[in-house]
Scaffold this motif. Structure first.
Motif, mmCIF file in Angstrom:
data_model
loop_
_atom_site.group_PDB
_atom_site.id
_atom_site.type_symbol
_atom_site.label_atom_id
_atom_site.label_comp_id
_atom_site.label_asym_id
_atom_site.label_seq_id
_atom_site.Cartn_x
_atom_site.Cartn_y
_atom_site.Cartn_z
ATOM 1 N N GLU A 50 0.833 -1.199 0.000
ATOM 2 C CA GLU A 50 0.000 0.000 0.000
ATOM 3 C C GLU A 50 0.872 1.254 0.000
ATOM 4 O O GLU A 50 1.858 1.322 0.724
ATOM 5 C CB GLU A 50 -0.899 -0.012 1.244
ATOM 6 N N TYR A 51 0.486 2.214 -0.840
ATOM 7 C CA TYR A 51 1.170 3.497 -0.925
ATOM 8 C C TYR A 51 0.148 4.604 -0.718
ATOM 9 O O TYR A 51 -0.941 4.556 -1.287
ATOM 10 C CB TYR A 51 1.844 3.676 -2.294
ATOM 11 N N LYS A 73 -5.115 12.100 -9.613
ATOM 12 C CA LYS A 73 -5.779 10.812 -9.819
ATOM 13 C C LYS A 73 -5.721 10.392 -11.287
ATOM 14 O O LYS A 73 -5.484 9.217 -11.590
ATOM 15 C CB LYS A 73 -7.235 10.864 -9.335
ATOM 16 N N ALA A 74 -5.908 11.333 -12.201
ATOM 17 C CA ALA A 74 -5.817 11.021 -13.631
ATOM 18 C C ALA A 74 -4.401 10.577 -13.995
ATOM 19 O O ALA A 74 -4.211 9.627 -14.772
ATOM 20 C CB ALA A 74 -6.235 12.228 -14.464
ATOM 21 N N CYS A 75 -3.417 11.232 -13.436
ATOM 22 C CA CYS A 75 -2.015 10.858 -13.675
ATOM 23 C C CYS A 75 -1.751 9.443 -13.161
ATOM 24 O O CYS A 75 -1.157 8.618 -13.861
ATOM 25 C CB CYS A 75 -1.094 11.875 -12.991
ATOM 26 N N PRO A 81 -3.625 -1.247 -14.659
ATOM 27 C CA PRO A 81 -4.140 -1.968 -13.499
ATOM 28 C C PRO A 81 -3.079 -2.374 -12.479
ATOM 29 O O PRO A 81 -3.389 -3.035 -11.505
ATOM 30 C CB PRO A 81 -4.757 -3.214 -14.136
ATOM 31 N N HIS A 82 -1.835 -1.968 -12.689
ATOM 32 C CA HIS A 82 -0.762 -2.341 -11.759
ATOM 33 C C HIS A 82 -0.893 -1.628 -10.416
ATOM 34 O O HIS A 82 -0.490 -2.163 -9.379
ATOM 35 C CB HIS A 82 0.607 -2.061 -12.375
ATOM 36 N N VAL A 83 -1.414 -0.410 -10.443
ATOM 37 C CA VAL A 83 -1.632 0.386 -9.234
ATOM 38 C C VAL A 83 -3.107 0.743 -9.199
ATOM 39 O O VAL A 83 -3.633 1.301 -10.157
ATOM 40 C CB VAL A 83 -0.770 1.677 -9.255
ATOM 41 N N LYS A 84 -3.771 0.412 -8.083
ATOM 42 C CA LYS A 84 -5.219 0.629 -7.986
ATOM 43 C C LYS A 84 -5.551 1.553 -6.822
ATOM 44 O O LYS A 84 -5.066 1.350 -5.703
ATOM 45 C CB LYS A 84 -5.931 -0.704 -7.784
ATOM 46 N N LEU A 85 -6.400 2.534 -7.091
ATOM 47 C CA LEU A 85 -6.910 3.413 -6.041
ATOM 48 C C LEU A 85 -7.877 2.603 -5.188
ATOM 49 O O LEU A 85 -8.847 2.047 -5.702
ATOM 50 C CB LEU A 85 -7.626 4.617 -6.654
ATOM 51 N N VAL A 86 -7.606 2.516 -3.884
ATOM 52 C CA VAL A 86 -8.457 1.720 -2.998
ATOM 53 C C VAL A 86 -9.123 2.556 -1.912
ATOM 54 O O VAL A 86 -10.056 2.100 -1.263
ATOM 55 C CB VAL A 86 -7.680 0.553 -2.346
ATOM 56 N N TYR A 107 -3.321 3.873 -2.597
ATOM 57 C CA TYR A 107 -3.223 2.961 -3.728
ATOM 58 C C TYR A 107 -2.627 1.635 -3.269
ATOM 59 O O TYR A 107 -1.876 1.591 -2.298
ATOM 60 C CB TYR A 107 -2.323 3.559 -4.817
ATOM 61 N N GLN A 108 -2.961 0.571 -4.005
ATOM 62 C CA GLN A 108 -2.395 -0.738 -3.719
ATOM 63 C C GLN A 108 -1.751 -1.327 -4.970
ATOM 64 O O GLN A 108 -2.212 -1.088 -6.087
ATOM 65 C CB GLN A 108 -3.467 -1.723 -3.240
ATOM 66 N N VAL A 109 -0.698 -2.088 -4.712
ATOM 67 C CA VAL A 109 -0.010 -2.847 -5.758
ATOM 68 C C VAL A 109 -0.001 -4.300 -5.297
ATOM 69 O O VAL A 109 0.417 -4.597 -4.180
ATOM 70 C CB VAL A 109 1.443 -2.338 -5.942
#
Length: 123
Positions: A50-51, A73-75, A81-86, A107-109
């Motif tokens: 988590e980041y 968020k757009a950036c 799909p490697h990094v997902k806003l959670v 975000y999660q990876v």
């Protein structure tokens, strides 16, 4: 491999001022981001890293803050799909220490873990 450094470089390459924890000095004259590693958890053979992106915006420019958040968020969406806003933006609050409004995005990876595996024996 998607990690803290990759996210840091992606945001920097897209024109954002990005810092690690404790690196930024002084008050917030221009918007900036602090990228924080929030740790990881293991579920079966998957490691979930988590980041947290801490967004700071000058205290006297609050009316522009939501647009800045949307741009970040757009950036970051370019890494999907490697990094997902959670966890979307948290409540905004003034940070008197740096004279800025602050919020965060989490975000999660997901990646295959290198632990909890049987070692292969050569025959």
């Amino acid at each position: 491999m998607m990690n803290w450094k990759t996210i840091f470089m992606h945001l920097s390459a897209n024109g954002y001022q990005v810092y690690s924890l404790g690196q930024h000095q002084g008050t917030c004259a221009e918007p900036y981001i602090v990228l924080r590693n929030n740790g990881s958890s293991i579920q079966y053979s998957t490691e979930i890293q988590e980041y947290e992106i801490l967004l700071y915006y000058p205290i006297n420019r609050y009316s522009e803050f939501e647009e800045y958040i949307d741009r970040v968020k757009a950036c970051m969406n370019a890494l999907y799909p490697h990094v997902k806003l959670v966890d979307d933006q948290q409540p905004h609050y003034p940070d008197d220490d740096v004279k800025a409004y602050m919020t965060s995005l989490v975000y999660q990876v997901e990646k295959v873990t290198k632990v909890n595996r049987f070692a292969r024996k050569e025959v």
